[in-house]
Write a protein that holds these residues in place. Structure first.
Motif, PDB file in Angstrom:
ATOM      1  N   TYR A  88       1.018  -1.272   0.088  1.00 28.31           N
ATOM      2  CA  TYR A  88       0.087  -0.061  -0.093  1.00 28.31           C
ATOM      3  C   TYR A  88       0.873   1.338   0.221  1.00 28.31           C
ATOM      4  CZ  TYR A  88      -3.907  -3.098   1.257  1.00 28.31           C
ATOM      5  OH  TYR A  88      -4.748  -4.062   1.128  1.00 28.31           O
ATOM      6  N   PHE A  89       2.128   1.215   0.534  1.00 31.90           N
ATOM      7  CA  PHE A  89       2.893   2.655   0.920  1.00 31.90           C
ATOM      8  C   PHE A  89       3.928   2.746  -0.051  1.00 31.90           C
ATOM      9  CE2 PHE A  89       0.116   1.906   4.444  1.00 31.90           C
ATOM     10  CZ  PHE A  89      -0.406   2.981   4.582  1.00 31.90           C
ATOM     11  N   LYS A 117       1.579   8.168  -1.168  1.00 33.22           N
ATOM     12  CA  LYS A 117       0.628   7.060  -1.257  1.00 33.22           C
ATOM     13  C   LYS A 117      -0.397   7.596   0.312  1.00 33.22           C
ATOM     14  CE  LYS A 117       1.485   3.977  -4.017  1.00 33.22           C
ATOM     15  NZ  LYS A 117       0.483   3.327  -5.172  1.00 33.22           N
ATOM     16  N   GLY A 157      -2.841  10.075  -0.538  1.00 30.98           N
ATOM     17  CA  GLY A 157      -3.883   9.651  -1.309  1.00 30.98           C
ATOM     18  C   GLY A 157      -4.831   8.623  -0.395  1.00 30.98           C
ATOM     19  N   ILE A 158      -3.962   7.859   0.302  1.00 33.92           N
ATOM     20  CA  ILE A 158      -5.097   7.112   1.309  1.00 33.92           C
ATOM     21  C   ILE A 158      -5.921   7.963   2.322  1.00 33.92           C
ATOM     22  CG2 ILE A 158      -5.089   5.569   3.046  1.00 33.92           C
ATOM     23  CD1 ILE A 158      -2.800   4.112   1.604  1.00 33.92           C
ATOM     24  N   ILE A 189      -8.740   9.590   0.439  1.00 34.50           N
ATOM     25  CA  ILE A 189      -9.772   8.560   0.311  1.00 34.50           C
ATOM     26  C   ILE A 189     -10.579   8.250   1.513  1.00 34.50           C
ATOM     27  CG2 ILE A 189     -10.536   6.318  -0.172  1.00 34.50           C
ATOM     28  CD1 ILE A 189      -7.965   6.410  -2.123  1.00 34.50           C
ATOM     29  N   SER A 205      -5.412   4.392  -5.045  1.00 34.11           N
ATOM     30  CA  SER A 205      -5.145   5.588  -4.204  1.00 34.11           C
ATOM     31  C   SER A 205      -4.891   6.905  -4.739  1.00 34.11           C
ATOM     32  CB  SER A 205      -3.688   5.198  -3.389  1.00 34.11           C
ATOM     33  OG  SER A 205      -2.548   4.988  -4.508  1.00 34.11           O
ATOM     34  N   GLY A 222      -9.482   7.177  -5.794  1.00 35.28           N
ATOM     35  CA  GLY A 222     -10.443   6.310  -4.986  1.00 35.28           C
ATOM     36  C   GLY A 222     -11.552   7.224  -4.207  1.00 35.28           C
ATOM     37  N   GLU A 223     -11.123   8.533  -4.054  1.00 39.50           N
ATOM     38  CA  GLU A 223     -12.155   9.618  -3.031  1.00 39.50           C
ATOM     39  C   GLU A 223     -13.278   9.832  -4.453  1.00 39.50           C
ATOM     40  OE1 GLU A 223      -9.485  12.499  -5.370  1.00 39.50           O
ATOM     41  OE2 GLU A 223      -9.399  10.503  -4.550  1.00 39.50           O
ATOM     42  N   ARG A 274      -4.550  16.653  -4.109  1.00 40.25           N
ATOM     43  CA  ARG A 274      -4.338  15.733  -5.264  1.00 40.25           C
ATOM     44  C   ARG A 274      -3.735  16.431  -6.522  1.00 40.25           C
ATOM     45  NH1 ARG A 274      -4.645  10.852  -4.842  1.00 40.25           N
ATOM     46  NH2 ARG A 274      -6.782  10.094  -3.759  1.00 40.25           N
ATOM     47  N   THR A 329      -0.276  14.181  -5.572  1.00 41.52           N
ATOM     48  CA  THR A 329      -0.340  12.919  -5.644  1.00 41.52           C
ATOM     49  C   THR A 329      -0.779  12.520  -7.353  1.00 41.52           C
ATOM     50  OG1 THR A 329      -2.722  12.813  -5.354  1.00 41.52           O
ATOM     51  CG2 THR A 329      -1.357  12.587  -3.478  1.00 41.52           C
ATOM     52  N   GLU A 355       1.979   9.921  -8.867  1.00 35.41           N
ATOM     53  CA  GLU A 355       1.438   8.419  -8.925  1.00 35.41           C
ATOM     54  C   GLU A 355       0.819   8.096 -10.144  1.00 35.41           C
ATOM     55  OE1 GLU A 355      -0.608   6.386  -5.951  1.00 35.41           O
ATOM     56  OE2 GLU A 355      -0.894   7.987  -4.464  1.00 35.41           O
TER      57      GLU A 355
END
Length: 258
Positions: free
Chosen positions: A24-25, A52, A55-56, A59, A109, A112-113, A208, A211, A215
């Motif tokens: 995840y990270f 990451k 991003g998480i 979300i 990530s 996702g939001e 964002r 990110t 990403e």
């Protein structure tokens, strides 16, 4: 010898968490940099981890970001001050981002939001119609939107259409926010607009930008969030400017003048 033992002890301690961290990270190469080489200031890896985590965090925050707005509408049993056209344009932008990200296989990530914001924005759209005594139209709006969403996410829709939809986000965001800003200016207050939701959306869109570049490396995605941040910032400034102005206070002032 003691230093080598300390390194072995540290890496052994982190070993149970390796799967979670790598999943995840960070990539495994960054895990090695941080926990085997103890190079905690590796800039490329730090950028990945910060992206990451942001991003998480975005979300997780998005699950609640528009809940204050929904609760405020339901508590007041009124959608005064909210523009349905603005809600539709915002929904168009969110849907475009979600479809574009899925089509390009971006990591969850990174977008996702959009899923949670979409569900909450749809709920707000229905409530605006419902409290405007147009419940039938609100139900029709729900039905049409989810049918169109299924078609958009299916293989039937060409990738070029999804890319065009993402590109149309920028004018949609600008026009949608200008409509809301104009409504606020005309009313002299922000009505049932939730300050918490507005500030969270502004902060999320700012984060964002970083990110998206980190990403996805997608300029179109990043530019969309730059535009979104600017427009959300305008609404946030209006919330601050009209902080002590409410529909009730405006009505009282109007009666005194009469």
């Amino acid at each position: 010898m003691s230093d080598g033992g300390g390194l072995d002890l540290g890496s052994s301690f982190m070993e149970p968490f390796k799967g979670l961290l790598v999943s995840y990270f960070m990539p495994e190469s960054c895990y090695d940099q941080f926990f085997l080489n103890w190079n905690l200031l590796d800039v490329p890896c730090l950028k990945i981890v910060i992206s990451k985590v942001l991003g998480i965090g975005i979300i997780l925050g998005s699950v609640m970001v528009k809940l204050p707005q929904i609760l405020k509408l339901m508590g007041a049993k009124s959608a005064e001050g909210l523009s349905f056209k603005s809600v539709l344009l915002e929904l168009l932008a969110i849907t475009g981002t979600m479809a574009y990200s899925i089509a390009n296989h971006f990591p969850f990530s990174a977008w996702g939001e959009a899923l949670f914001l979409m569900l909450q924005t749809v709920a707000i759209g229905f409530l605006v119609q419902h409290y405007g005594r147009r419940t039938g139209l609100g139900l029709l709006f729900l039905l049409l939107y989810f049918v169109l969403l299924v078609v958009l996410l299916s293989p039937v829709t060409p990738p070029s259409v999804v890319t065009y939809l993402q590109a149309s986000n920028m004018p949609a965001i600008i026009v949608g926010r200008l409509i809301q800003a104009a409504a606020n200016f005309h009313n002299g207050h922000t009505g049932q607009l939730s300050a918490v939701s507005v500030f969270l959306l502004f902060a999320g869109s700012l984060a964002r930008i970083f990110t998206s570049l980190q990403e996805t490396g997608d300029t179109l995605m990043a530019l969309t969030y730059v535009i979104s941040s600017g427009c959300n910032g305008v609404i946030a400034l209006q919330v601050l400017y009209y902080w002590n102005c409410t529909p009730e206070s405006k009505k009282k002032k109007k009666k005194k003048r009469e």
